[in-house]
Design a protein around this motif. Structure first.
Motif, PDB file in Angstrom:
ATOM      1  N   ASP A 104      -7.530  -2.221   2.978  1.00 10.11           N
ATOM      2  CA  ASP A 104      -7.075  -1.380   1.871  1.00 10.11           C
ATOM      3  C   ASP A 104      -5.689  -1.859   1.451  1.00 10.11           C
ATOM      4  OD1 ASP A 104      -6.683   0.550   0.001  1.00 10.11           O
ATOM      5  OD2 ASP A 104      -6.639   2.247   1.388  1.00 10.11           O
ATOM      6  N   LYS A 106      -3.081  -3.425  -2.174  1.00 12.06           N
ATOM      7  CA  LYS A 106      -2.878  -3.515  -3.612  1.00 12.06           C
ATOM      8  C   LYS A 106      -2.173  -4.829  -3.944  1.00 12.06           C
ATOM      9  CE  LYS A 106      -4.474   0.654  -4.320  1.00 12.06           C
ATOM     10  NZ  LYS A 106      -5.823   0.841  -4.906  1.00 12.06           N
ATOM     11  N   THR A 222      -1.968  -0.532   1.308  1.00  9.06           N
ATOM     12  CA  THR A 222      -1.844   0.676   0.487  1.00  9.06           C
ATOM     13  C   THR A 222      -1.048   1.752   1.197  1.00  9.06           C
ATOM     14  OG1 THR A 222      -3.952   0.185  -0.600  1.00  9.06           O
ATOM     15  CG2 THR A 222      -3.132   2.440  -0.769  1.00  9.06           C
ATOM     16  N   ASN A 226       2.458   3.421  -0.222  1.00  8.78           N
ATOM     17  CA  ASN A 226       2.623   4.862  -0.405  1.00  8.78           C
ATOM     18  C   ASN A 226       3.786   5.427   0.401  1.00  8.78           C
ATOM     19  OD1 ASN A 226       0.427   4.942  -2.140  1.00  8.78           O
ATOM     20  ND2 ASN A 226      -1.033   5.434  -0.532  1.00  8.78           N
ATOM     21  N   ASP A 323      -2.482  -3.319  -9.039  1.00  5.12           N
ATOM     22  CA  ASP A 323      -1.604  -2.159  -9.213  1.00  5.12           C
ATOM     23  C   ASP A 323      -0.313  -2.635  -9.885  1.00  5.12           C
ATOM     24  OD1 ASP A 323       0.149  -0.004  -8.978  1.00  5.12           O
ATOM     25  OD2 ASP A 323      -0.675   0.630  -7.052  1.00  5.12           O
TER      26      ASP A 323
END
Length: 332
Positions: A104, A106, A222, A226, A323
């Motif tokens: 996972d 970006k 990811t 975050n 992203d």
């Protein structure tokens, strides 16, 4: 006595104020956060982070970052997946391989584009891409040279079944071509320059003929994006500071990058001449849907090609990978 006590108390209070002020202005992430580990594969397009390290650009941005050299590209995905590195250099096509592996992450900016870094070695009898129909071509399956080859053959109207592809590393392809063991294959420098050593051989095309198809990029886990969004932005700003340094101090920059990649300056300069570092503005264009050879287009095309060629094992989507939020808010 009371005067001394008051004076001492005043000094203590003043010291506490000074210390508190210092702590306010020292970024907390450099003291309390674990370092963000940036995985750098041995390739000149990824080397500017060594400039950021040596010139103090990470410190300037107040981020705790550590550059990790990865000698084996095959280890890159597992290191990102296991969180041994949180950020990793890739390419627009290879990010879908990472996503297909279940990581996972970006894709947040583009470092450089190929400008002669990869090319097709052929016998002199081949004068156009369409002449490759029915031929056997050797290349690294699932790597940028594979993507460049299939991108251009698709444009020429060739289907995947029109050419037989055999998996072989770029260096092995170059050596085998010069030795006349194979007749067609995707390779890179120094083998492209050595193609003329074979009297009946030449370079049919390279990434310099179609700059931007091979676009190297930067991915981040990811969960890291975050949880440490501002730190990630700081790392990216340090990158663009390094690119600016390269333009204003090319000799010193090349010396720093060559040293950290274990190359002579001469060899490094020969390799780095086959790429073009992208500026911040050029990155905004690359991550804009309307621009030519933008990241979304390249990713979608790579998904189509690697699905046709049996590389992907799962459904992959460009919208889940690309992203642009970091770039758009980088200097806000």
């Amino acid at each position: 006595m009371k005067k001394k006590q008051k004076l001492l108390a005043g000094i203590v209070i003043l010291a506490m104020i000074v210390i508190g002020t210092i702590l306010i202005f020292v970024p907390s992430n450099t003291q309390n956060q674990e370092p963000l580990k940036v995985g750098v594969i041995v390739y000149p397009g990824f080397a500017p982070f060594y400039i950021a390290d040596e010139k103090g650009y990470f410190e300037k941005e107040g981020v705790n970052a550590e550059v990790v050299l990865i000698n084996d590209p095959n280890q890159a995905i597992s290191l990102l997946e296991s969180n041994e590195v949180q950020l990793l250099f890739s390419s627009a096509d290879f990010t879908i391989i990472i996503s297909d592996a279940g990581v996972d992450m970006k894709e947040i900016f583009a470092s450089d584009i190929g400008y002669g870094s990869d090319g097709l070695l052929v016998k002199n009898e081949v004068n156009s891409i369409s002449d490759l129909k029915g031929k056997t071509v050797y290349l690294g399956m699932g790597y940028p040279s594979h993507f460049l080859f299939r991108y251009l053959t698709k444009q020429a109207g060739l289907k995947n079944e029109d050419v037989t592809l055999i998996d072989m590393g770029a260096d092995q392809v170059g050596a085998a071509f010069v030795a006349k063991q194979i007749d067609y294959g995707m390779s890179w420098e120094p083998w492209l320059s050595q193609a003329s050593e074979r009297k009946d051989g030449k370079v049919l095309f390279s990434s310099k003929d179609k700059p931007g198809i091979i676009t190297d990029t930067f991915v981040v886990r990811t969960d890291t994006l975050n949880s440490r969004n501002e730190d990630v932005k700081a790392v990216v700003r340090a990158w663009f500071d390094s690119v600016d340094f390269i333009k204003s101090n090319p000799d010193e920059a090349n010396s720093i990058m060559a040293k950290n990649l274990g190359l002579s300056v001469k060899d490094f300069e020969a390799q780095v001449s086959t790429i073009k570092f992208l500026t911040y503005q050029e990155n905004l264009d690359k991550f804009s849907v309307g621009s030519q050879l933008n990241i979304y287009e390249l990713t979608d095309t790579a998904i189509e090609i690697y699905s046709e060629d049996g590389i992907l094992q799962s459904q992959v989507s460009a919208n889940n990978i690309v992203d642009s939020s970091v770039l758009k808010t980088l200097y806000n």
